[in-house]
Design an enzyme around this catalytic site. Sequence first.
Site, PDB file in Angstrom:
ATOM      1  N   CYS A   2      39.077  37.697  45.401  1.00 17.19           N
ATOM      2  CA  CYS A   2      39.369  39.039  45.891  1.00 17.19           C
ATOM      3  C   CYS A   2      38.610  39.290  47.191  1.00 17.19           C
ATOM      4  O   CYS A   2      37.716  38.541  47.545  1.00 17.19           O
ATOM      5  CB  CYS A   2      38.944  40.058  44.855  1.00 17.19           C
ATOM      6  SG  CYS A   2      39.623  39.696  43.235  1.00 17.19           S
ATOM      7  N   ASN A 100      34.449  41.127  42.877  1.00 16.63           N
ATOM      8  CA  ASN A 100      35.040  39.812  43.109  1.00 16.63           C
ATOM      9  C   ASN A 100      34.304  38.859  42.170  1.00 16.63           C
ATOM     10  O   ASN A 100      33.082  38.917  42.073  1.00 16.63           O
ATOM     11  CB  ASN A 100      34.817  39.431  44.588  1.00 16.63           C
ATOM     12  CG  ASN A 100      35.354  38.060  44.921  1.00 16.63           C
ATOM     13  OD1 ASN A 100      36.046  37.436  44.128  1.00 16.63           O
ATOM     14  ND2 ASN A 100      35.028  37.586  46.114  1.00 16.63           N
TER      15      ASN A 100
END
Length: 609
Positions: A2, A100
């Site tokens: 991400c 993330n």
Amino acid sequence: MCGIVGYIGREEAVGLLLEGLKRLEYRGYDSSGVAVLEEGKLRVVKARGKLERLREKLAQTKLTGTTGIGHTRWATHGEPSDENSHPHLSQSGEIAVVHNGIIENYAALRDKLIARGYRFQSETDTEVFAHLLEETLKTEHDLLGAVRATVRQLEGAYALGVLCTRFPDRILAARKDSPLIIGLGEGCNYIASDIPAVLPYTRRVYLLKEGEMAQVFADRVEIYDMEGEKVDKEVFTVNWSVDAAEKGGYAHFMLKEIHEQGRAMRDTLRPRIREGEIDLSEAKLTDELLRGVARVVITACGTACYAGQVGRALIERLCRVPVEIDVASEFRYRDPILQPTDLFLVVSQSGETADTLAALRLAKARGCKVVAITNVVGSTIAREADSVLYTWAGPEIAVASTKAYTTQVLMLTLIALKMAKCKGTIARERYEALLAELQRLPEKAEEILSDVENVQRCAARFFSQEDMFFIGRGLDYALSLEASLKLKEISYIHSEAMAAGELKHGTIALIEPGRLVVALCTQGATLEKLRSNIREVLTRGAVVLTIGYADSEAEKELTPYRLAIPRTDDLLAPALAVIPAQLFAYYCAIQRGYDPDKPRNLAKSVTVE
Ligand code: F6R
């Protein structure tokens, strides 16, 4: 993988966040979102799909505020959807989080939080963190302390950006095993998962280290270690172009992805190995089901199929179960013989390959249980299979598959080992030894990648060849198929993979003085035979490059050209031996002046027949 951005300063945050997210697009994503502090309240807008959809939504829902965080998501837990997109809010709406990485113990934490009355809006592991932080803040009145206490409860990897309405003057950032940087502006500061997101605004950054946390204010940044001690950090001045920064300083995405393999292997293995046992319950591969498997069928295309070839050898050898493997484009048209008792495995990085999908549908129609091994959450293959095992390689941007292959091989190894254990075809000590060695592979992969000079030298010596041969026996033969494909697709050198013993039945006619033969030499049981095959081609004037164990003396007397890997169990060697082969292909392409990221005539995802 991400992408995180955050901004705190005097300007409107939304435009800057969108700009930052745009610059992280190269990381691959399936949804995005932003959260902004607006008059003491958190407001969130998120959208599945391209960043453009978020931009459209934001045009309709005006968010104003000078502090915000944003995120582009590459789905791991839960399909790409508006609900699963980040930022995630805590129950009270006082905390917004972007994340993330993968929180491995999220299921246990989630159960505890549900028991305490928390209600979840998404299927993500990240939402667990938002609620857990809220719970911690009930007793801990300092945000930094609360974030520290909360991350201590996490197992796995994270880069986090946190906003809290009770502390509107700061963004909290923390990292472990996922990258995070802080961009230093004038009267404003940024957080980001990667440098390109902040490059238009500043070239001065702090690179957070493992376990470090930061309080980012508009006018200053404070960095702390896990013990709460302040860290004096040097400012790093970026002198790369945006293009180079996107590739993390590597010349190409392919090289970056080759170098990410240690991390990708760890992410794939770690969540599936618990206290010395393999857990594949996520794909409903229960002990009972695996014990009853009478035959395995593997179908895939290209590199994914070559990973399947390694899987076949491992399953047959360890589980004593017959395995049939075929490329999907043939399989679907040959009216295959399938039984409902077959375990049907499809392997696909993208999860969208048309032939693989058609094979999956055929197997389901014939009543087989279909398990997908794929890298893309929510992909068509993931959705249509009965169950899924995700390879956590992260987005693969280069057309040629590298880290997807190694993680597919590891996933198939886990299945083979688990099935062998269930069927009682492996001794306890052997199982334990293989499992322990499997967990050492990421480190060994990193050891190979720490010194690539010898591969570069070999590529410089051989790149001008127009034909090459890759030979091997057993698992080395399975690997030679992938090594040869990698070379072909990016360097455009014609090459052929041959079972070494088969060479003399015809193809040896093509061996002429100076021709390069790459011999894969990791399989001890057949190594003597392979050496005879090497001698056969040497006698006819071929030049031989070997890929084998660093401590194996025997090849030294045969050839001066050797690419070495650390010793491992022969059954696990393909995941390591593929790395010098990938690098060799890469450096040959570079020597020949080609762009390895975009080979001619090829597309990353083949969604047509
Ligand atoms: C080669 C390569 C292709 C793919 C094949 C299947 O480097 O990437 O051979 O492996 O097109 O694609 P997926 O795995 O997405 O189904």
